[in-house]
Write a protein that holds these residues in place. Structure first.
Motif, mmCIF file in Angstrom:
data_model
loop_
_atom_site.group_PDB
_atom_site.id
_atom_site.type_symbol
_atom_site.label_atom_id
_atom_site.label_comp_id
_atom_site.label_asym_id
_atom_site.label_seq_id
_atom_site.Cartn_x
_atom_site.Cartn_y
_atom_site.Cartn_z
ATOM 1 N N SER A 1 37.339 43.706 43.645
ATOM 2 C CA SER A 1 36.415 42.640 43.691
ATOM 3 C C SER A 1 37.025 41.055 43.789
ATOM 4 C CB SER A 1 35.249 42.712 42.565
ATOM 5 O OG SER A 1 35.910 42.691 41.412
ATOM 6 N N TRP B 1 35.526 37.408 48.350
ATOM 7 C CA TRP B 1 35.739 38.219 47.308
ATOM 8 C C TRP B 1 34.353 38.791 46.981
ATOM 9 C CZ3 TRP B 1 33.439 37.437 42.724
ATOM 10 C CH2 TRP B 1 32.903 36.085 42.425
ATOM 11 N N ASN B 2 33.512 38.098 46.851
ATOM 12 C CA ASN B 2 31.840 38.160 46.432
ATOM 13 C C ASN B 2 30.989 38.748 47.678
ATOM 14 O OD1 ASN B 2 31.400 35.893 47.436
ATOM 15 N ND2 ASN B 2 30.431 35.092 45.704
ATOM 16 N N ARG C 1 31.122 44.803 52.400
ATOM 17 C CA ARG C 1 31.828 45.403 51.287
ATOM 18 C C ARG C 1 30.858 45.739 50.194
ATOM 19 N NH1 ARG C 1 35.841 40.889 49.310
ATOM 20 N NH2 ARG C 1 36.707 42.752 47.634
ATOM 21 N N ASN D 1 31.580 46.138 46.296
ATOM 22 C CA ASN D 1 32.631 46.173 45.214
ATOM 23 C C ASN D 1 32.435 47.194 44.158
ATOM 24 O OD1 ASN D 1 33.892 43.979 46.505
ATOM 25 N ND2 ASN D 1 32.761 42.425 45.151
ATOM 26 N N ASN E 1 34.468 49.915 45.664
ATOM 27 C CA ASN E 1 35.651 49.550 46.012
ATOM 28 C C ASN E 1 35.951 49.750 47.569
ATOM 29 O OD1 ASN E 1 36.214 48.569 43.575
ATOM 30 N ND2 ASN E 1 37.467 49.997 42.852
#
Length: 125
Positions: A30, A53-54, A72, A74, A77
């Motif tokens: 993350s 990333w978020n 994505r 997180n 993963n």
């Protein structure tokens, strides 16, 4: 260090769809911006899409806008690339990449520190 493993590639007819996955292990997934690249035979590796990333920001190459969606999870993963309305020119090995040294907005392969082994996508006409 982070390890990346792509899956989900295959053979599909033009107009079809595929979803690629990239499973990450090692350091905190993350914390990294992530990207997808592709490389067709005889061509250089090219940027496809990136996600922050978020998941709050995404960036797509003009060639895939409106057809491909990067996302994505997180918790799991895992990075995804949903590919719709596939064209023969989308045929390539697709790679996921992590941790661009230049931060958000990186579109060059040398800017990314970690790479998966790639998954083949073939689109027949």
């Amino acid at each position: 260090q982070v390890q990346l493993v792509e899956s989900g590639g295959g053979l599909v007819q033009a107009g079809g769809s595929l979803r690629l996955s990239c499973a990450a292990s090692g350091r905190t997934f993350s914390g990294y911006h992530m990207g997808w690249f592709r490389q067709a035979p005889g061509k250089e590796r090219e940027f496809v899409a990136a996600i922050s990333w978020n998941g709050g920001r995404t960036d797509n190459a003009d060639s895939v806008k409106g057809r491909f969606t990067i996302s994505r999870d997180n918790v799991k993963n895992t990075l995804y690339l949903q590919m719709n309305s596939l064209k023969p020119e989308d045929t390539a090995v697709y790679y996921c990449a992590a941790d661009p040294t230049t931060g958000w907005g990186a579109r060059r392969q040398y800017e990314y520190n970690y790479w998966g082994q790639g998954t083949q996508v073939t689109v027949s006409s």
